[in-house]
Design an enzyme around this catalytic site. Structure first.
Site, PDB file in Angstrom:
ATOM      1  N   LYS A 168       0.832  -1.198   0.000  1.00  0.00           N
ATOM      2  CA  LYS A 168       0.000   0.000   0.000  1.00  0.00           C
ATOM      3  C   LYS A 168       0.871   1.255   0.000  1.00  0.00           C
ATOM      4  CE  LYS A 168      -1.752   2.215   3.390  1.00  0.00           C
ATOM      5  NZ  LYS A 168      -2.419   2.670   4.622  1.00  0.00           N
ATOM      6  N   ASP A 186      -6.619   0.908   1.025  1.00  0.00           N
ATOM      7  CA  ASP A 186      -6.642   1.009   2.479  1.00  0.00           C
ATOM      8  C   ASP A 186      -7.998   0.503   2.957  1.00  0.00           C
ATOM      9  OD1 ASP A 186      -8.439   2.982   1.791  1.00  0.00           O
ATOM     10  OD2 ASP A 186      -7.481   4.567   2.960  1.00  0.00           O
TER      11      ASP A 186
END
Length: 258
Positions: A168, A186
């Protein structure tokens, strides 16, 4: 005198007691129909999105917010990288509050090393897991200097090799710092991808790959920001604001309130 003997009175026959009637079993209660939940609903139970519908979704996002921006404050790719590492299990607002002063004195890997781990902890001690994060930031700064000439690398694999940086983090940095068409998933993007059925998946990676597959290339630069902001301010976890949702007529969520 003759002895008088009395015969005992005959005993009355015992009257058999009446058997109690067996109670009739109560009819089984009808359980209330269970609400359809995100976990219980299989992805293939949703009506598939058409390419035209997906284009319409992102056209609406673009019309409402043509140039979305990430909410983590930074001044260069290095400070962006640090901010994203610090944001794990923390809010962007909380990270920004701590890094405003930090980035005034340490906006390069060398300055961060010169600051040192102990002083760095003082700047970020309001952020969760600050001790571990301080250790990672110092370590990644050292690795940037030793392996990448003090510059943030431009490939996912190289960014992921840095302490404290995962997939991420790499996707955020590649997108925001270098304009790559990456999809950072997320908690907000994961929820929106599943709830709307745009890209159902059991893991962030499944959702990421699903979104990359269906979102037209012309929207990919800003797609993850639109989805993050949508999840953060509209498609909330506990009480989604369906009444103000830009895509409520297209959303596949069976519990939407409009």
């Amino acid at each position: 005198m003759a002895k008088i003997t009395r015969k005992p009175a005959p005993r009355k026959a015992a009257v058999p007691k009446k058997k109690a009637k067996a109670a009739k079993p109560a009819p089984p209660r009808k359980s209330a129909p269970a609400k359809t939940s995100l976990k219980a609903t299989k992805p293939n139970s949703f009506k598939p999105w058409t390419a035209a519908e997906i284009r319409e979704v992102f056209s609406r996002f673009r019309a409402a917010n043509p140039e979305p921006r990430g909410e983590l404050e930074h001044v260069n790719p290095f400070t962006l990288l640090v901010a994203v590492v610090l944001s794990a299990q923390a809010t962007d607002a909380g990270v920004n509050k701590a890094t405003r002063a930090l980035f005034e004195v340490a906006d390069t890997p060398q300055k961060m090393l010169d600051l040192g781990e102990e002083r760095l902890r003082d700047y970020i001690k309001t952020i969760g897991l600050y001790r571990t994060k301080a250790k990672n930031v110092i370590a990644l700064s050292a690795k940037l200097l030793s392996d990448f000439g003090g510059e943030v690398p431009r490939t996912r694999a190289e960014i992921e090799s840095l302490p404290g940086a995962g997939r991420k983090t790499a996707n955020v940095v590649l997108n925001m710092a270098f304009g790559e068409h990456t999809m950072a998933v997320d908690t907000h993007v994961f929820r929106v991808g599943n709830r709307t059925a745009l890209a159902p998946g059991k893991t962030p990676l499944e959702v990421e790959l699903g979104l990359e597959k269906v979102i037209p290339a012309e929207f990919m630069l800003h797609a993850h920001h639109w989805l993050i902001l949508h999840g953060r301010y509209t498609c909330l976890a506990r009480k989604p604001r369906c009444e103000v949702c830009l895509i409520n007529d297209l959303c596949r969520w069976p519990e939407k309130t409009v």
